[in-house]
Motif scaffolding. Structure first.
Motif, PDB file in Angstrom:
ATOM      1  N   LYS A  18       9.624  13.141   5.462  1.00  0.00           N
ATOM      2  CA  LYS A  18       8.768  14.368   5.452  1.00  0.00           C
ATOM      3  C   LYS A  18       8.723  15.052   6.679  1.00  0.00           C
ATOM      4  CE  LYS A  18       6.045  13.656   1.311  1.00  0.00           C
ATOM      5  NZ  LYS A  18       4.865  14.177   0.585  1.00  0.00           N
ATOM      6  N   LEU A  36      14.700   8.502  -0.881  1.00  0.00           N
ATOM      7  CA  LEU A  36      13.504   8.760  -0.187  1.00  0.00           C
ATOM      8  C   LEU A  36      13.435   9.913   0.529  1.00  0.00           C
ATOM      9  CD1 LEU A  36      12.947   5.245   1.493  1.00  0.00           C
ATOM     10  CD2 LEU A  36      11.786   5.870  -0.489  1.00  0.00           C
ATOM     11  N   VAL A  37      12.298  10.519   0.762  1.00  0.00           N
ATOM     12  CA  VAL A  37      12.455  11.784   1.427  1.00  0.00           C
ATOM     13  C   VAL A  37      11.561  11.710   2.830  1.00  0.00           C
ATOM     14  CG1 VAL A  37      11.641  14.334   1.303  1.00  0.00           C
ATOM     15  CG2 VAL A  37      12.190  13.174  -0.732  1.00  0.00           C
ATOM     16  N   ARG A  87       4.643  12.772  -9.568  1.00  0.00           N
ATOM     17  CA  ARG A  87       5.784  11.941  -9.150  1.00  0.00           C
ATOM     18  C   ARG A  87       6.254  11.323 -10.459  1.00  0.00           C
ATOM     19  NH1 ARG A  87       5.562   8.850  -3.845  1.00  0.00           N
ATOM     20  NH2 ARG A  87       5.223  10.521  -2.344  1.00  0.00           N
ATOM     21  N   ARG A  91      -3.229   7.817  -7.741  1.00  0.00           N
ATOM     22  CA  ARG A  91      -4.201   7.085  -6.823  1.00  0.00           C
ATOM     23  C   ARG A  91      -3.095   6.491  -5.707  1.00  0.00           C
ATOM     24  NH1 ARG A  91      -9.112   5.448  -8.670  1.00  0.00           N
ATOM     25  NH2 ARG A  91      -8.888   3.649  -7.422  1.00  0.00           N
ATOM     26  N   GLU A  92      -2.271   5.680  -6.053  1.00  0.00           N
ATOM     27  CA  GLU A  92      -1.606   5.134  -5.176  1.00  0.00           C
ATOM     28  C   GLU A  92      -0.711   6.076  -4.143  1.00  0.00           C
ATOM     29  OE1 GLU A  92      -0.886   1.543  -5.189  1.00  0.00           O
ATOM     30  OE2 GLU A  92       0.422   1.791  -3.215  1.00  0.00           O
ATOM     31  N   ASN A  93      -0.359   7.009  -4.498  1.00  0.00           N
ATOM     32  CA  ASN A  93       0.680   8.017  -3.790  1.00  0.00           C
ATOM     33  C   ASN A  93      -0.197   9.144  -3.225  1.00  0.00           C
ATOM     34  OD1 ASN A  93       3.169   6.195  -3.741  1.00  0.00           O
ATOM     35  ND2 ASN A  93       3.071   6.691  -5.754  1.00  0.00           N
ATOM     36  N   LYS A  94      -1.270   9.341  -3.634  1.00  0.00           N
ATOM     37  CA  LYS A  94      -2.209  10.585  -3.197  1.00  0.00           C
ATOM     38  C   LYS A  94      -1.479  11.746  -3.553  1.00  0.00           C
ATOM     39  CE  LYS A  94      -4.711   8.008   0.067  1.00  0.00           C
ATOM     40  NZ  LYS A  94      -4.032   6.562   0.056  1.00  0.00           N
ATOM     41  N   TYR A 145       8.136   2.686  -2.564  1.00  0.00           N
ATOM     42  CA  TYR A 145       9.050   1.629  -1.972  1.00  0.00           C
ATOM     43  C   TYR A 145       8.228   0.615  -0.679  1.00  0.00           C
ATOM     44  CZ  TYR A 145      12.742   0.824   1.535  1.00  0.00           C
ATOM     45  OH  TYR A 145      13.643   0.134   2.218  1.00  0.00           O
ATOM     46  N   HIS A 146       6.822   0.954  -0.662  1.00  0.00           N
ATOM     47  CA  HIS A 146       5.908   0.298   0.350  1.00  0.00           C
ATOM     48  C   HIS A 146       5.506  -0.845  -0.729  1.00  0.00           C
ATOM     49  CE1 HIS A 146       3.526   2.777  -1.887  1.00  0.00           C
ATOM     50  NE2 HIS A 146       2.485   2.313  -1.661  1.00  0.00           N
ATOM     51  N   ARG A 147       5.442  -0.908  -1.812  1.00  0.00           N
ATOM     52  CA  ARG A 147       4.973  -1.786  -2.531  1.00  0.00           C
ATOM     53  C   ARG A 147       6.265  -3.139  -2.908  1.00  0.00           C
ATOM     54  NH1 ARG A 147       0.332  -1.102  -5.583  1.00  0.00           N
ATOM     55  NH2 ARG A 147       0.904  -2.625  -7.109  1.00  0.00           N
ATOM     56  N   THR A 204       9.091   7.322  -5.139  1.00  0.00           N
ATOM     57  CA  THR A 204       9.881   6.598  -4.137  1.00  0.00           C
ATOM     58  C   THR A 204       9.875   4.902  -4.919  1.00  0.00           C
ATOM     59  OG1 THR A 204       7.792   5.607  -3.228  1.00  0.00           O
ATOM     60  CG2 THR A 204       8.841   7.401  -2.080  1.00  0.00           C
ATOM     61  N   ARG A 240      -1.970   8.159 -13.827  1.00  0.00           N
ATOM     62  CA  ARG A 240      -3.452   8.113 -12.818  1.00  0.00           C
ATOM     63  C   ARG A 240      -2.914   7.140 -11.586  1.00  0.00           C
ATOM     64  NH1 ARG A 240      -5.506   8.461 -17.938  1.00  0.00           N
ATOM     65  NH2 ARG A 240      -5.557   6.203 -18.254  1.00  0.00           N
ATOM     66  N   ALA A 241      -2.318   5.966 -12.316  1.00  0.00           N
ATOM     67  CA  ALA A 241      -1.977   4.930 -11.030  1.00  0.00           C
ATOM     68  C   ALA A 241      -1.376   5.494  -9.930  1.00  0.00           C
ATOM     69  CB  ALA A 241      -1.507   3.749 -11.564  1.00  0.00           C
ATOM     70  N   ALA A 285       3.241   1.035  -8.814  1.00  0.00           N
ATOM     71  CA  ALA A 285       1.927   1.008  -9.425  1.00  0.00           C
ATOM     72  C   ALA A 285       1.863   1.240 -10.778  1.00  0.00           C
ATOM     73  CB  ALA A 285       1.126   2.242  -8.587  1.00  0.00           C
TER      74      ALA A 285
END
Lengths: 314, 257
Positions: free
Chosen positions: B159, B156-157, B85, B75-78, B193-195, B190, B71-72, B203
């Motif tokens: 996009k 990473l991809v 994922r 939410r985090e990565n939409k 990666y942003h976190r 990922t 669930r996290a 997350a």
């Protein structure tokens, strides 16, 4: 010479192909491609720039130190985000009173001003310190357990003499000494968990109104200190009404994080028959077989022996 | 005739000379040629890149299958609906050694009921996700270099580059990639990666209530994860494929595929 035209033609063709190839490559391959490796370097920056959504507990701790301590026991290891689905919106500090400390400070200031107004009225009537002592005792007899005490500052001692025994500054009380000498306001939360008290010191700075009677004081000096001591429970209650405004997910979904299995087969788990009633009562004695990490394992040990072992070790 | 033959000989000689000269030209080292090789020029590094090499550890004996991570992550990565994922699988092994694996809605809503036939002798949950292999099958097949490995070891991809050919989806032996139906490009974990580049945890690790999922930096000497990786008997998924995953599993079971 005729045969050299073949050569010229061939080179011209190669040159055209090379140029068109170079043009195509320049237009198709992104600028940052190959900067760090065989990929578009710009993408790494794009990926880094995305904003995190789910908050980490450390973020909560910054403001919610008290709640952190309160969230003990069975839910000690459950991350805040599990129930308080903290996304971008939640991470913003609440308007105004962000933390218990700030909340308590604002509340204490208000109370101190009220106390001072009572004192001021009494002083105008010409009450001496015995009368003021009586007044502070009267103020202390309130239903929510706030104790009020007034300490006499240097300018007042100069003019009216030493304070009575009950209102002398106790030895070793650094906060009080600082408040009297330098006019430093202080709020400290002391005591055991669940029995914490807040101690607030409110220095009374001399201004024009004071000087009308306190003739030997100078503006800016500290005429005295109002001390308030009160239990924090009341604050917590107020704080929680604040928290209720936050989008906390106390619905089924949030609880099911750990208690999912109890709900999935209610007929087998009579102890959680009425779920709504259960929530109202709070997570207490009638929880049934709930243990962090092993909601099912209390009863269903036989099925997952390895987890039981791990949980009992942890 | 003779003139023609002489001309042809001259022409062929000239061609041979030009070809030989061209060969010599190719031997001259060109500037920028080294950059095209996958090694990274150290002078080009942003300062913190070489200080990290991330690793993920999943302690299978702790997972309770609550689905918080799924669930996290959503939410985090939409993450697109019906795709994951990260997901959680439940394994049930019977006394006859039949293995029943299920992952209803990726474990998003938890697990109910019993899918196994026969007496279940052991059951456990296996969270899965991209293994961020060092020897990646997925990036190797990408025709446009949209999928790549960052210097910290994260796959990473891009996009904007991805053309949605889905070669990588087929190449990944762990099934951790999918084509996002909204963008028609490949999508995958990922490690947030942003976190992690902000010093946060992914997350899924942040919300795990039992500390099943752990994340760390192998280049950080104070990180407990180093001891865990080197001290514990950690396994990886499908080690026979030699993909060198950097997602390690503790408490592995022979039934896990």
């Amino acid at each position: 010479m005729n045969s050299y035209q073949h050569l010229v033609r061939a080179f011209a063709l190669i040159a055209i192909l090379a140029i068109s190839g170079a043009v195509a490559r320049a237009s198709l391959v992104p600028d940052s491609f190959g900067k760090w490796g065989a990929y578009r370097a710009g993408h790494i920056d794009e990926e880094r720039e995305r904003q995190p959504l789910i908050s980490a507990d450390d973020g909560c701790l910054e403001c919610h130190e008290k709640q952190w301590d309160m969230a003990d026991g069975k839910h000690a290891n459950v991350p805040c985000a599990d129930c308080h689905f903290l996304d971008g919106e939640h991470a913003r500090p609440l308007k105004g009173d962000q933390s218990l400390n700030e909340f308590a400070l604002a509340e204490s200031r208000r109370n101190s001003e009220m106390v001072f107004k009572s004192l001021f009225a009494a002083m105008k009537e010409g009450w001496d310190q015995d009368d003021i002592e009586k007044l502070s005792l009267m103020l202390s007899a309130n239903e929510w357990g706030m104790r009020v005490r007034v300490y006499r500052g240097e300018p007042v001692i100069r003019q009216f003499g030493e304070a009575i025994a009950a209102r002398r500054v106790p030895k070793g009380d650094e906060d009080l000494r600082k408040a009297l000498a330098q006019g430093e306001e202080s709020l400290k939360i002391e005591g055991e968990r669940d029995a914490e008290v807040a101690r607030y010191l409110y220095p009374l700075k001399v201004d024009a109104v004071c000087l009308e009677c306190h003739t030997r004081a100078r503006a800016g000096e500290i005429n005295g200190v109002i001390e308030l001591v009160y239990p924090l429970d009341r604050m917590k209650l107020k704080m929680h009404t604040k928290l209720a405004d936050m989008p906390i997910d106390r619905s089924r979904e949030a609880c099911q994080t750990c208690h999912r299995y109890l709900n999935s087969r209610p007929e087998k788990h009579p102890q959680v028959k009425d779920f709504d009633e259960h929530i109202k009562k709070g997570w207490k004695a009638d929880m049934g077989p709930v243990d962090l990490g092993s909601p099912c394992l209390r009863c269903h040990k036989a099925h997952i022996p390895s987890i039981v072992k791990k949980v009992s070790n942890a | 005739m003779r003139d023609e033959a002489q001309n042809r000989r001259k022409f062929l000689k000239a061609c041979a000379a030009a070809g030989a000269a061209g060969l010599w030209v190719m031997l001259i080292p060109r500037p920028g040629a080294a950059q095209r090789v996958h090694h990274i020029d150290p002078t080009l590094q942003t300062p913190d890149w070489m200080d990290h090499y991330y690793v993920y550890v999943i302690d299978l004996s702790r997972c309770i299958g609550c689905g918080n991570c799924v669930r996290a992550c959503k939410r985090e990565n939409k993450v697109s609906e019906k795709f994951f994922r990260t997901w959680v699988e439940r394994y049930q092994v019977t006394d006859e050694d039949h293995v029943y694996v299920e992952s209803p809605n990726g474990g998003h809503d938890g697990f109910t009921g019993n899918v196994a036939h026969g007496k279940v002798t052991r059951a456990f949950f296996v969270p899965k996700m991209c293994n961020h292999c060092r020897n990646t099958p997925c990036t190797q097949v990408c025709p446009v270099h949209a999928s790549y490995q960052s210097p910290e070891g994260v796959i990473l991809v891009d996009k904007k580059r991805c053309i949605g050919c889905a070669y990588c989806v087929q190449a990944c032996p762990y099934g951790s990639r999918f084509i996002d139906p909204r963008t028609h490009t490949a999508d995958k974990c990922t490690w947030c990666y942003h976190r992690i580049t902000r010093g946060l945890l992914p997350a899924c690790v942040t919300v795990c209530p039992t500390n099943t999922r752990r994340f760390g930096d192998l280049k950080d000497e104070d990180d407990d994860i180093r001891d865990l990786i080197h001290g514990a008997r950690a396994s990886v998924l499908k080690p026979d494929l030699n993909t060198e995953p950097f997602c390690f599993y503790l408490g592995f079971d022979r039934a896990i595929r």
